[in-house]
Design an enzyme around this catalytic site. Structure first.
Site, mmCIF file in Angstrom:
data_model
loop_
_atom_site.group_PDB
_atom_site.id
_atom_site.type_symbol
_atom_site.label_atom_id
_atom_site.label_comp_id
_atom_site.label_asym_id
_atom_site.label_seq_id
_atom_site.Cartn_x
_atom_site.Cartn_y
_atom_site.Cartn_z
ATOM 1 N N ASP A 529 9.762 -2.463 61.015
ATOM 2 C CA ASP A 529 9.608 -3.156 62.286
ATOM 3 C C ASP A 529 10.466 -2.510 63.373
ATOM 4 O O ASP A 529 11.416 -1.795 63.101
ATOM 5 C CB ASP A 529 10.002 -4.624 62.140
ATOM 6 N N GLU A 530 10.125 -2.804 64.607
ATOM 7 C CA GLU A 530 10.935 -2.481 65.789
ATOM 8 C C GLU A 530 11.455 -1.040 65.766
ATOM 9 O O GLU A 530 12.621 -0.771 66.031
ATOM 10 C CB GLU A 530 12.114 -3.453 65.899
#
Length: 851
Positions: A529-530
């Site tokens: 993620d991210e």
């Protein structure tokens, strides 16, 4: 724009005539004295300033007040480094300039030619991105840094402990009292603080808890009270098993009253029951458990223990037929951002088993820490397991998230191989599967820095091949990026062969630990993620892109697909967060994929969940609006927790979550501005697909102590356990394409409230069990109001004692409405009297509304 400028802060004492006397050079002793005596005060001024710096849609204003000690001139350079999670937009001061150091660490330095005088207070206005809704977002342990000296924590910024609640306090942070300026971030924000008056109206509207008959939690599918004689357990139980090994249910048996006695307890495996299902029969002087498997038998024993806790050792006849709604009922605990101890994890594992949760997602690696010993890579824990005052990061990571730099601080540390094996065995004994997680390719700064220390060590030893074997960055990479947590160096280079050698070594090391524990590794969570925009300036990546003919924007997906394939070859399921997983090509992914959906209800999470379920993946709902327990319990400046996803998740909001009809949650949950925003169903779920489960998350950026883990998880984890096990009577059938807005009558609120009152009664019983287990759960402050000269008070859950006092007076037990004028303090207490909630104050005739 804030200047990235390295000028030091000089604190200079002046004479009465204004002349500056000579000052000796800064020494360690003088730095230590300054850290012990300098004043530091942090204040949130407003979340609605008249204007924001150019390019910022939302901002807030805060102030740091620095009080210079009165004794002795200081002319040597000193810099103040402080934690500030929101990105700093501007520092406004006649004497100070600011810069970002790394992550949440920022610095204050004097402007050229400026001096600070003894005894003076200097006010620094700091403007940040977004809003600042809680005192507890402030990071403690600001440091003084001087060239050549060991940095020291400013004593005024150290956290304290409230003697009544036992909770961490931040004495350097000013109270937040101006609701108009601080409760909402913009004019469209309708959020109101949960004052005692509003809490009173809220609890009253939910209604009084139902008297407890069947105390089992989560609520069984069916429970009945047949006729017959009670079962007296005073003489103890005599246990026999058939088809289920006694060792496999020993942990659950230990939850029952000790002793071998007269009452027969027969446990047998029974075909025809759903997985993890059981039938519990109490009556006619005996107890019988029929179970599908060891998990079902353990669940039945936990249910029996709960009923004994409510009824005592004389049990009326009871028949329970039960099985879970979802096969995946999980809890994530983040030990990477701030470490949490092995005893705390073992305690949580036992509580998970008590409430029939069966997946422990351990987040072991992130930017701020690496928390598991890996064979052959000692730097991961020697460096990545600690944050200290070594700003070169040659012996530890630099402090982030308000970390105490002491090596023995509870936020420092890691799990040894033996620790992890013990945790795995404890989980297995309770039918809980452990899913390890090391976030990659973003969120990887701890691993990167640790491997850079390894690289330097081996290069000095003349071993270039060994040094480069596990290097995670391309030194020629000129990419400039900034992650959401303000790091510019936290992303693995996905084009390096050494990156995959590192990952293979980690996976193999973890696999070995699981094998030694007798708990094979079945699922490995890669995060994904991210990931910030990295790699565009990497020569290694440019060469690889040319060779493979793929665009740079696909490198993140390429990484996930490759690691997922490597795991599949080992027979291990890949898991990851939905934002990264969604960018992959399903045709290039294994057939067996777990995806954790963390999009918000009002920000695309429903479409994301449905779309990834339609891929045939195993979808686990980690929806922040109902399952991110690092969020606060309520909109209140004194509650702990980030609030980017929701201003509050109390047990009621978690209890009302509808995992089988995600758009319907719009009928109960407003958006993050407390508005009745509809939740649409833009991507209907294929009727042949389904959700496999739910998971609660506890990220630990603001959770620095083990007791705060308890506070943030309990009692609302009981509500999430309920949603993973029991089907809701009020949840309307899913109809593709239908949207829901707050108050939609298709969600039967009367049925919801009726079941909530039953659940609240069960929780009231469980709070006493949590007390005995040493769980420092949250005590919600009481609701209260004074009308017509009378004080009325109520509590969130039954059986929670309420105390009151006139401000400054002695505490008394509240037993019913009493005459009151002026201001009255109130708090709740645990039934055993050991802990209290934070104090709230109520005054006469203040308006209330339900929020």
């Amino acid at each position: 724009m804030m200047k990235h400028w390295m000028a030091p802060l000089a604190l200079v004492a002046g004479s009465a005539t204004g002349q500056q006397p000579a000052s000796p050079a800064m020494t360690q002793a003088r730095l230590d004295h300054l850290a012990a005596t300098i004043g530091y005060r942090f204040t949130i001024v407003t979340n609605r300033p008249a204007a924001c710096p150019a390019g910022a849609a939302r901002c807030f204003e805060s102030e740091i007040a620095i009080t210079v000690p009165a004794d002795g001139p200081i002319t040597a350079p000193v810099e103040i480094r402080y934690g500030f999670v929101n990105r700093v937009l501007a520092v406004s001061s006649d004497v100070f300039e600011g810069r970002q150091v790394k992550g949440d660490v920022n610095a204050l330095a004097l402007k050229p030619g400026q001096t600070l005088r003894p005894g003076q207070v200097y006010h620094v206005r700091v403007t940040g991105v977004g809003a600042y809704f809680s005192r507890n977002h402030a990071m403690p342990n600001a440091m003084l840094v001087a060239p050549g000296l060991t940095p020291r924590v400013i004593a005024a910024t150290r956290p304290g402990t409230d003697p009544d609640t036992g909770r961490e306090t931040l004495p350097f942070v000013a109270p937040m009292t101006d609701e108009a300026a601080l409760a909402g971030g913009t004019a469209k924000d309708r959020t109101m603080w949960r004052t005692p008056e509003r809490a009173f109206a809220l609890y009253a509207a939910r209604g009084a808890a139902t008297p407890v008959d069947v105390a089992i939690l989560p609520t069984p599918v069916r429970a009945s009270r047949p006729a017959g004689r009670p079962v007296d357990l005073a003489g103890g139980l005599r246990v026999t098993t058939t088809g289920i090994a006694r060792d496999d249910i020993a942990a659950a048996l230990a939850s029952l009253p000790p002793g071998q006695g007269r009452v027969p307890l027969t446990i047998r495996q029974q075909s025809g029951l759903a997985a993890e299902g059981y039938r519990l029969t109490i009556g006619d002087g005996a107890i019988r458990i029929d179970a599908a498997d060891a998990a079902g038998a353990s669940h039945a024993l936990r249910s029996l223990a709960q009923q004994i806790a409510a009824e005592g050792t004389t049990l009326r006849p009871l028949t329970v037929e039960d099985a879970p709604r979802f096969g995946f009922r999980g809890l994530l605990v983040d030990v990477a951002r701030n470490f949490h101890s092995k005893p705390e994890l073992l305690k949580l594992i036992d509580r998970m088993a008590a409430y029939k949760l069966n997946r422990l997602h351990l987040h072991l690696g992130d930017d701020e820490g690496w928390r598991l010993e890996i064979a052959g890579l000692p730097e991961l824990t020697e460096i990545g397991g600690y944050r200290c005052a070594d700003l070169t990061e040659a012996t530890c990571l630099s402090p982030q998230l308000g970390a105490d730099p002491a090596r023995t601080a509870p936020t420092n540390g890691y799990l040894t191989a033996r620790d992890y094996i013990d945790i795995l065995r404890a989980a297995k004994a309770r039918q809980i599967v452990v899913i390890p997680s090391f976030d990659m390719p973003g969120h990887s700064r701890a691993a990167i820095r640790s491997m850079e220390v390894r690289y330097d060590r081996l290069m000095k030893a003349g071993d270039r091949a060994g040094a480069e074997r596990y290097r995670l960055v391309d030194p020629a990479d000129t990419t400039r990026y900034l992650s959401i947590q303000n790091y510019d160096d936290n992303t693995l280079n996905v084009c390096l062969d050494s990156t995959y050698s590192f990952i293979d070594t980690v996976i193999d090391g973890v696999t070995t630990l699981h094998r030694e524990a007798g708990a094979p590794l079945t699922t490995y969570h890669i995060g994904a993620d991210e990931t910030a925009g990295a790699w565009t300036g990497s020569p290694v990546c440019r060469a690889m892109l040319a060779q493979k003919n793929i665009p740079v924007g696909k490198l993140g997906a390429f990484f996930i697909e490759r690691v997922a394939g490597d795991l599949a070859k080992r027979g291990i399921r890949v898991a990851g967060w939905s934002d990264g997983m969604g960018h992959t090509d399903p045709a290039l992914m294994p057939a067996d994929v777990q995806t954790n959906i963390w999009g918000g209800l009002h920000t695309g999470g429903v479409a994301e969940a449905h779309a990834q379920a339609n891929r045939g993946w195993q979808v686990v709902l980690s929806i922040p609006d109902a399952g991110y327990f690092d969020m606060p319990y309520a909109a209140d400046p004194n509650e702990t927790g980030y609030d980017w996803a929701t201003r509050g998740i109390d047990a009621f909001q978690a209890f009302g979550f509808m995992p089988g009809n995600l758009p319907a949650n719009g009928a109960l949950i407003p958006d993050n501005f407390a508005r009745p925003t509809p939740v649409p169903d833009t991507v209907p779920i294929d009727p042949t697909r389904s959700i496999i489960g739910v998971q609660a998350q506890l990220w630990s950026e603001t959770v620095r102590r083990d007791d705060q883990v308890d506070y943030m998880l309990f009692p609302r984890l009981l509500a999430l356990a309920e949603r993973g096990w029991a089907r809701e009577a009020w949840e309307p059938p899913y109809v593709a394409g239908q949207s829901y807005a707050l108050g939609d009558p298709r969600v039967d609120r009367a049925a919801l409230l009726a079941e909530w009152r039953d659940f609240a009664g069960r929780v009231g019983v469980q709070l006493r069990t949590l007390d005995k287990a040493g769980v420092a759960y949250r005590l919600a402050p009481p609701g209260a109001r004074i009308t017509a000269g009378r004080l009325e008070a109520n509590s969130e859950f039954p059986g929670t004692p309420i105390e009151y006092r006139k401000v400054g007076g002695a505490w008394r037990r509240y037993a019913g409405p009493i005459a009151a004028t002026g201001a009255v303090d109130l708090r709740t207490r645990t039934a055993d009297g050991r802990r209290a909630s934070r104090i709230v104050t109520v005054r006469a005739s203040e308006p209330s509304s339900v929020r």
